[in-house]
Design an enzyme around this catalytic site. Structure first.
Site, PDB file in Angstrom:
ATOM      1  N   LYS A 117      -3.352  11.139  -0.925  1.00  0.00           N
ATOM      2  CA  LYS A 117      -4.503  10.750  -1.740  1.00  0.00           C
ATOM      3  C   LYS A 117      -5.193  11.955  -2.385  1.00  0.00           C
ATOM      4  CE  LYS A 117      -5.181   6.250   0.273  1.00  0.00           C
ATOM      5  NZ  LYS A 117      -4.080   6.236   1.265  1.00  0.00           N
TER       6      LYS A 117
HETATM    7  C1  LIG Z   1      -3.081   5.304   1.354  1.00  0.00           C
HETATM    8  C2  LIG Z   1      -1.842   5.633   2.109  1.00  0.00           C
HETATM    9  C3  LIG Z   1      -0.648   4.887   1.947  1.00  0.00           C
HETATM   10  C4  LIG Z   1      -0.561   3.654   1.070  1.00  0.00           C
HETATM   11  O1  LIG Z   1      -0.651   3.939  -0.303  1.00  0.00           O
HETATM   12  P1  LIG Z   1      -0.969   2.784  -1.356  1.00  0.00           P
HETATM   13  O2  LIG Z   1      -1.198   3.459  -2.649  1.00  0.00           O
HETATM   14  O3  LIG Z   1      -2.197   2.077  -0.839  1.00  0.00           O
HETATM   15  O4  LIG Z   1       0.216   1.862  -1.392  1.00  0.00           O
HETATM   16  C5  LIG Z   1       0.485   5.286   2.644  1.00  0.00           C
HETATM   17  N1  LIG Z   1       0.448   6.352   3.471  1.00  0.00           N
HETATM   18  C6  LIG Z   1      -0.679   7.083   3.647  1.00  0.00           C
HETATM   19  C7  LIG Z   1      -0.647   8.227   4.606  1.00  0.00           C
HETATM   20  C8  LIG Z   1      -1.857   6.760   2.976  1.00  0.00           C
HETATM   21  O5  LIG Z   1      -2.980   7.501   3.180  1.00  0.00           O
END
Ligand SMILES: *Cc1c(COP(=O)(O)O)cnc(C)c1O
Length: 475
Positions: A120
């Protein structure tokens, strides 16, 4: 470039106009009215670019209302080796998203080398700088109110800390996050960051955010905004690393690559879909879920059946514990031929707790044309995959990436490189790694002793009025 709503009843807007918002006024999600296209000639030129040049080349097509010199400066400040410094041994931090070769035609794309050790950061760091820029230009301020169970809140805080015109009020469930996650957020001493530990569970914190957002007068008076996963700027930023990953594992643009994406809200893999629509030679987009398999069910059967929070399992890949994929609407919009009346019909059902079946109308048969396939993992597979990856390749992966790798192996094609997106570093999930391997994962040196740092947070009752008062007194 103008952005339109999937529901078809909102005016078209520019990138800067939709940047600070969430949903379109008609309840839909924004998408470009058409996807920018990269030709074979463009791709040939892009192959030699570093991450910053690539990001500028792609983002300048999306954010064409920001002067190019300004956008270049923002991108250059965002994607630096210093920010994405948590690399594995032997990786070059200036690659920003380096790859790890596990074996021939099997790779990890490291997206988690940023400040909070999860993918993120890739988008959120850009958003922090874009927000600050747009706010300064218009003389505005924003107060971000959010609820987090861990990853999103910390990525938002590390992106917005110290930014002019921005304050962050982040609600989290009191004593329910891991010690590492808690320390990561609460140790921030920046005066524009407010951590509020709510006595209750994540849903209580989320409900308060919803209640405040529905109080339109309060929202307007206190300039309340959000940085949730439907934000278009986050999706746009994520498109870049699909290109970077493609170029890293191929020699020529005649080759195809498949990507596997550990998924929850469908934000990450949605960016992969858009990269493919823009001309990136992608064979398969593999959607990997954990026990919360709403998306796997859709890609196997054509039925989308979101579930309530009471039916959501708490798993050892917690950032994928999602049963209503907020970005899924963007892909379905393309799948139904951008028919917004159809979208209103489908989400009319979803928004009232219902489901829909895209076999009706023959839409599901077209999913294969977009390269999508899927699979699901669970705790047993996750532990086994972490163990096998460690034993076979000497690489420790986190629980979310393990779900991805497990599903990726079910969809490999001969001579097509498979790239698994690494969405978090194992240091973030020490207990699960301890369980799988019998020892704790390595932690980046600059995060040693994180839990011992002084913490700055407020403990509050799960009470809308009290939270509003807290925010009002500081905005
Ligand atoms: C947010 C997240 C996901 C999922 O991603 P999306 O965009 O919601 O599909 C997967 N793995 C980790 C470690 C995350 O922080």
């Amino acid at each position: 470039m103008k952005y339109i709503s999937t529901r078809g009843n909102s005016p078209a807007q520019t990138f800067s106009e939709i940047l600070l918002g969430g949903l379109a006024p008609d309840g839909g999600l924004y998408l470009p009215e058409s996807y920018p296209q990269f030709t074979a000639t463009d791709l040939a030129a892009m192959r030699a670019m570093n991450y910053r040049e690539l990001a500028f080349t792609i983002l300048s097509r999306f954010a064409d209302d920001i002067p190019v010199a300004d956008l270049r400066d923002i991108v250059n400040r965002t994607y630096t080796a210093d920010v994405y410094r948590h690399t594995r041994e032997g990786q070059n931090a200036d690659d920003i998203t380096p790859t790890v070769k596990l074996e021939d035609n099997l790779f990890l794309l490291s997206l988690s080398n940023g400040p909070t050790l999860a993918f993120k950061d890739m988008a959120m760091q850009l958003l922090g700088n874009l927000f600050e820029y747009v706010l300064a230009k218009t003389g505005r301020e924003i107060n971000i109110l959010g609820a987090t169970s861990g990853d999103t809140g910390s990525a938002a805080e590390y992106a917005m800390r110290g930014k002019k015109g921005i304050k962050v009020f982040m609600l989290s469930p009191h004593q329910k996050m891991s010690r590492f996650q808690t320390a990561q957020m609460f140790s921030l001493q920046d005066l524009n960051i407010f951590n509020i530990a709510v006595k209750g569970v994540f849903d209580d914190a989320q409900d308060i955010v919803k209640a405040v957002s529905n109080d339109h007068a309060f929202k307007a008076q206190h300039k309340i905004g959000a940085v949730n996963s439907i934000n278009w700027g986050r999706i746009a930023a994520q498109v870049v690393y699909y290109f970077k990953g493609y170029f890293a594992v191929t020699r020529s643009n005649d080759e195809q690559v498949s990507f596997t994406v550990p998924s929850g809200n469908f934000g990450n893999v949605c960016a992969g879909h858009i990269a493919r629509m823009m001309g990136l030679p992608v064979s398969k987009l593999v959607v990997a879920t954990n026990e919360n398999d709403v998306l796997d069910e859709f890609f196997r059967t054509g039925v989308y059946r979101p579930r309530g929070s009471a039916q959501t399992y708490h798993t050892s890949s917690p950032s994928m514990d999602i049963s209503k994929a907020s970005n899924f609407e963007r892909f379905v919009f393309d799948l139904v031929g951008r028919d917004s009346a159809k979208m209103r019909e489908l989400w009319g059902k979803v928004d009232h707790g219902g489901a829909f079946d895209l076999n009706e109308g023959g839409y599901f048969a077209k999913v294969a044309d977009y390269g999508f396939v899927s699979g699901a993992s669970n705790h047993t597979y996750r532990m086994q995959t972490i163990r096998e990856t460690h034993a076979r390749y000497g690489v420790t992966i986190d629980t979310h990436t393990a779900d991805g790798l497990k599903v990726a192996l079910e969809h490999r094609e001969a001579d097509v490189p498979m790239v698994v997106l690494e969405t978090a570093l194992p240091a973030k999930f020490e207990d699960a790694i301890q369980e799988a391997l019998g020892h704790a994962p390595e932690r980046p040196a600059d995060l040693a002793g994180l839990e011992a740092l002084p913490q700055r947070y407020e403990v509050m009752e799960a009470n809308d009025a009290a939270i509003k008062q807290f925010v009002a007194a500081r905005t």
